[in-house]
Design a protein around this motif. Structure first.
Motif, PDB file in Angstrom:
ATOM      1  N   ASP A  26       0.929  -1.473   0.052  1.00 33.02           N
ATOM      2  CA  ASP A  26       0.036  -0.078   0.060  1.00 33.02           C
ATOM      3  C   ASP A  26       0.912   1.099  -0.083  1.00 33.02           C
ATOM      4  N   THR A  83      -5.072  -2.262  10.653  1.00 26.27           N
ATOM      5  CA  THR A  83      -5.177  -2.632   9.301  1.00 26.27           C
ATOM      6  C   THR A  83      -6.342  -2.220   8.418  1.00 26.27           C
ATOM      7  N   SER A  87      -6.556   0.306   5.189  1.00 28.95           N
ATOM      8  CA  SER A  87      -6.847  -0.152   4.127  1.00 28.95           C
ATOM      9  C   SER A  87      -7.808   0.916   3.471  1.00 28.95           C
ATOM     10  N   GLY A 172      -5.253  -1.482  -2.228  1.00 34.31           N
ATOM     11  CA  GLY A 172      -5.841  -1.254  -1.002  1.00 34.31           C
ATOM     12  C   GLY A 172      -6.979  -1.901  -0.254  1.00 34.31           C
ATOM     13  N   SER A 173      -7.710  -2.830  -1.112  1.00 35.79           N
ATOM     14  CA  SER A 173      -8.740  -3.572  -0.760  1.00 35.79           C
ATOM     15  C   SER A 173      -8.205  -5.232  -0.271  1.00 35.79           C
ATOM     16  N   GLY A 175      -6.240  -5.724   2.242  1.00 30.91           N
ATOM     17  CA  GLY A 175      -6.243  -5.850   3.651  1.00 30.91           C
ATOM     18  C   GLY A 175      -7.443  -6.320   4.027  1.00 30.91           C
TER      19      GLY A 175
END
Length: 434
Positions: A26, A83, A87, A172-173, A175
């Motif tokens: 990320d 987390t 995210s 990003g998804s 996580g």
């Protein structure tokens, strides 16, 4: 004949390995989209450095509080909240339409990502005896390399196919998927039903020296000022202050180095960057194996740890020749930078482990966060005092290679200086007495 301990602790190690992979994936995305974002938002090196600084300042602040919060909430909930929030922040990059907006979302990402390493180091302290901690730390810390490898192999291609905004959304998804597995498989050893007694006994095999201190600190808050009164805290913090900025430099500026020096852009950067971090993965894992093998040969823990760290500090030095050899062949520069990043990760696995060597488990998160804050402050200062002005100046006069010469010299000496200071402060790395 005693029953052999199981291996569930390595399941836990794999969970924090994947969390660290996602953490670095990320944060690395923006460096690979620098050309796209520079074109869309009309950035120069100063703008990019400002956004980098915004991330690091927020990361510094986050580390100061994340360790304390995780010590209070525990690793299960502390890791979850960290987390989840980072995210969300990573995905939000896709919806930004201004340079200021990028500064805001990068700050949010830095603030929330700060929870990863205090959570991970505390988890290792809870799940592994002292002799195995550097190895476990090296393994999970290699997730930083894997994240940095996955990023160049995916992000440029996503950007070319669907646009740079989708690169932030997709990475990003990931996580959110990890959170599911964390809740299914994680609990502290004393409450983990999947853990058999022989393995629990093995995990607790060398905790006697900490039991008294942990009981004393269980209901007693140890302030930051109290922690800063210990030489052990300063040894860890100064070590991080001097060496963390070097890793940040690689992470944020390696794609730019390859573009500036060799004209690589977009997907062409993928293989060289991936190779650098592939090499560094070996250093991360072996960095934990070496002190473990020395301890098993009856070396004192402090001697095994310091000897290993000195070897890794020396292994960084050849990077001062990266620019010279790179003028002959790009791949020579890539290999030497890979060696330096490998040595950094080996160093990192051990400097993190010094915290659980010297502090009781109940303070590991706080001390890790405090030292991490110093490391991030060092990164901010390097960006503000060196990279922001120096890179803009030398690029303006078409001699950007001079800026990289200077930075590689800084990289080559930082670890030896850090080792000497740490050795002076804590010659035998004695545990603190609370």
């Amino acid at each position: 004949m005693s029953e052999k301990p199981g291996n569930y602790r390595w399941v836990i190690c794999s969970l924090i390995f994947f969390a660290t992979t996602i953490n670095y994936l990320d944060r690395a995305v923006i460096s690979l989209l620098k050309s796209n974002l520079t074109h869309d938002f009309k950035w120069d090196d100063g703008d990019y450095a400002n956004i980098e600084v915004a991330f690091k300042i927020a990361y510094s602040i986050g580390l100061l509080f994340a360790g304390r919060l995780i010590d209070k909430l525990g690793t299960r909930m502390g890791y979850f909240f960290s987390t989840f929030l980072w995210s969300v922040s990573a995905v939000c990059h896709a919806f930004v339409n201004s340079t200021l907006g990028f500064g805001v979302v990068r700050s949010a990402l830095g603030l929330s990502e700060a929870g990863n390493f205090p959570s991970a180091i505390k988890t290792v302290a809870e799940w592994f005896p002292k002799k195995d901690r550097a190895l476990a730390t090296g393994i999970f810390n290699s997730g930083a390399n894997i994240g940095a490898i996955v990023a160049p192999l995916t992000v440029p291609f996503i950007a070319v196919t669907w646009g740079w905004r989708w690169a932030f959304v997709i990475t990003g998804s990931v996580g959110f998927i990890w959170l599911i597995f964390w809740f299914i498989f994680y609990e502290i050893p004393a409450r983990q039903k999947r853990l058999k007694k022989p393995e629990l006994d093995y995990i607790n095999s060398d905790t006697d020296e900490y039991d008294r201190t942990d009981r004393l600190t269980e209901d007693k808050k140890v302030s930051w000022f109290k922690l800063l009164s210990y030489r052990q805290t300063w040894a860890f913090s100064i070590g991080k202050f001097l060496t963390d900025p070097i890793w940040w430099f690689y992470l944020f500026w390696l794609p730019d180095f390859l573009e500036s020096q060799y004209g690589l852009k977009g997907t062409a950067i993928a293989i060289p960057v991936a190779l650098v971090y592939t090499i560094s993965t070996f250093g991360s894992i072996y960095g934990g194996y070496l002190p473990k093998s020395l301890i098993e040969k009856n070396w004192p823990v402090f001697k095994a740890r310091k000897t290993s760290m000195l070897i890794y500090a020396i292994a960084v030095v050849p990077i001062i020749f990266a620019q010279v050899l790179g003028s002959i062949n790009m791949w020579l520069a890539v290999v030497i930078i890979g060696l330096a990043t490998s040595a950094h990760q080996a160093w990192s696995a051990n400097i993190f482990t010094t915290v659980s060597d010297m502090f009781p488990k109940k303070l590991v998160g706080s001390v890790t966060g405090l030292g991490g804050m110093f490391g991030s402050i060092g990164s901010v200062l390097l960006s503000l005092l060196v990279q922001k002005h120096m890179f803009v100046h030398y690029r303006a006069i078409h001699h950007i290679e001079i800026a990289y010469y200077i930075m590689f010299f800084v990289c080559g000496g930082a670890y030896l200086l850090a080792w000497c200071i740490m050795h002076f402060l804590v010659p035998k790395m004695k545990p603190v007495e609370i």
